[in-house]
Design a protein around this motif. Structure first.
Motif, PDB file in Angstrom:
ATOM      1  N   LYS A  34      11.175  25.943 -20.050  1.00  0.00           N
ATOM      2  CA  LYS A  34       9.934  25.232 -20.394  1.00  0.00           C
ATOM      3  C   LYS A  34       9.802  23.960 -19.556  1.00  0.00           C
ATOM      4  N   TRP A  38       6.953  23.126 -16.667  1.00  0.00           N
ATOM      5  CA  TRP A  38       6.170  21.889 -16.723  1.00  0.00           C
ATOM      6  C   TRP A  38       6.256  21.129 -15.403  1.00  0.00           C
ATOM      7  N   SER A  75      14.791  21.077 -28.268  1.00  0.00           N
ATOM      8  CA  SER A  75      14.635  20.977 -26.815  1.00  0.00           C
ATOM      9  C   SER A  75      15.388  19.781 -26.259  1.00  0.00           C
TER      10      SER A  75
END
Length: 298
Positions: A34, A38, A75
């Motif tokens: 992720k 990004w 995360s």
């Protein structure tokens, strides 16, 4: 070092050095991917060895807009572990996540089923088919032993120590434990093994797997979720339940009936007693009753 290679090496490290399960490693990798997505989306060309705190803080702020605090906290934990690995391997000297705070998420009390709801679920199963008999034994085993879904689907025939009254369970990080099993559950597992499983053409690499699908291979996590969801609908249970609900119910009902936390911790395979302590908050009515009945000043 590029991101792809770094994530691959991190996964190998977590498996070989930390002994984490494949599911846990996949979760770490998802969190890292992720971040990579990004960075690419925002055209930020910073490798794992030079990405700085400001960039990571911007990512966490962006993440906070789209995910719940619990997912955000996971995360952050994944990123911290990743950069600790890079420091260990001498790809960088600093921890860029050091000053990034984890959101406070509190503890979510687990959902549980009453004994009547569990009976309704199991009684709703159509036992006229081989799959129905198998599904009944699956739900009984989940509830009787408090297993995680991953522990259930990897259960082997060679893990059944019925003469001693135990199952050998392989939990998180491939850590093994022995879980006691009652005579009723042993009886229905034996019935499934000797009268149902024998009619399934078993694939060569699943000869020792206890619970099989119709093609003779092991069941998936998704299949167990599907079975439970379908039976909940048939039983008219409106709660959102999963395989873990049976595990929560197992622990809660043991506590309600006088089992001590240390014993429950060992049966669940929790590393820390603080994880097990969450069940102390589940049934306040029961806890009040314990005080009133057993405390000398009540």
């Amino acid at each position: 070092m590029n991101w792809k290679q770094a994530v691959k090496d991190f996964g190998i490290y977590m498996q070989l050095e930390r002994g984490l399960s494949l599911n846990t490693i996949k979760a770490y990798k998802r969190d890292l991917n992720k971040l990579i997505y990004w960075l690419e989306e925002n055209k930020i060309e910073e490798s794992p060895s030079i990405v700085n705190q400001d960039t990571l803080r911007s990512y966490i702020y962006a993440l906070a807009k789209s995910v719940q605090p619990r997912s955000q906290a996971r995360s952050i934990s994944s990123l911290k572990a990743f950069f600790e690995f890079l420091i260990l391997e001498r790809y960088r000297e600093d921890q860029p996540m050091e000053l990034i705070e984890t959101p406070k998420i509190g503890r979510k009390l687990p959902d549980t089923l009453s004994t009547k709801e569990i009976d309704a679920l199991i009684n709703s199963i159509d036992r006229s088919t081989l799959e129905g008999e198998r599904n009944r034994v699956i739900l009984e085993t989940l509830y009787a032993c408090g297993l995680r879904v991953s522990e259930l689907i990897t259960l082997k025939i060679s893990d059944l120590f019925f003469d001693e009254g135990f199952l050998k369970v392989t939990g998180k990080g491939d850590k093994q434990r022995f879980v006691p099993i009652g005579s009723y559950t042993m009886k229905i597992i034996n019935t499934y093994k000797n009268e149902v499983r024998v009619h399934i053409p078993v694939k060569s690499d699943h000869t020792d797997t206890l619970f099989l699908n119709r093609r003779g291979a092991g069941l998936t996590r998704a299949m167990i979720f599907h079975i439970i969801k379908q039976q909940a609908i048939k039983a008219g249970i409106e709660k959102t339940i999963s395989p873990h609900t049976f595990r929560h119910s197992f622990a809660t009902h043991l506590l309600e009936n006088g089992a001590d936390l240390r014993s429950i911790q060992m049966m669940l395979g929790h590393e820390s007693i603080t994880t097990t302590e969450i069940y102390m908050h589940v049934d306040r009515v029961h806890l009040a009753k314990v005080i009133n009945e057993h405390h000398p000043r009540a």
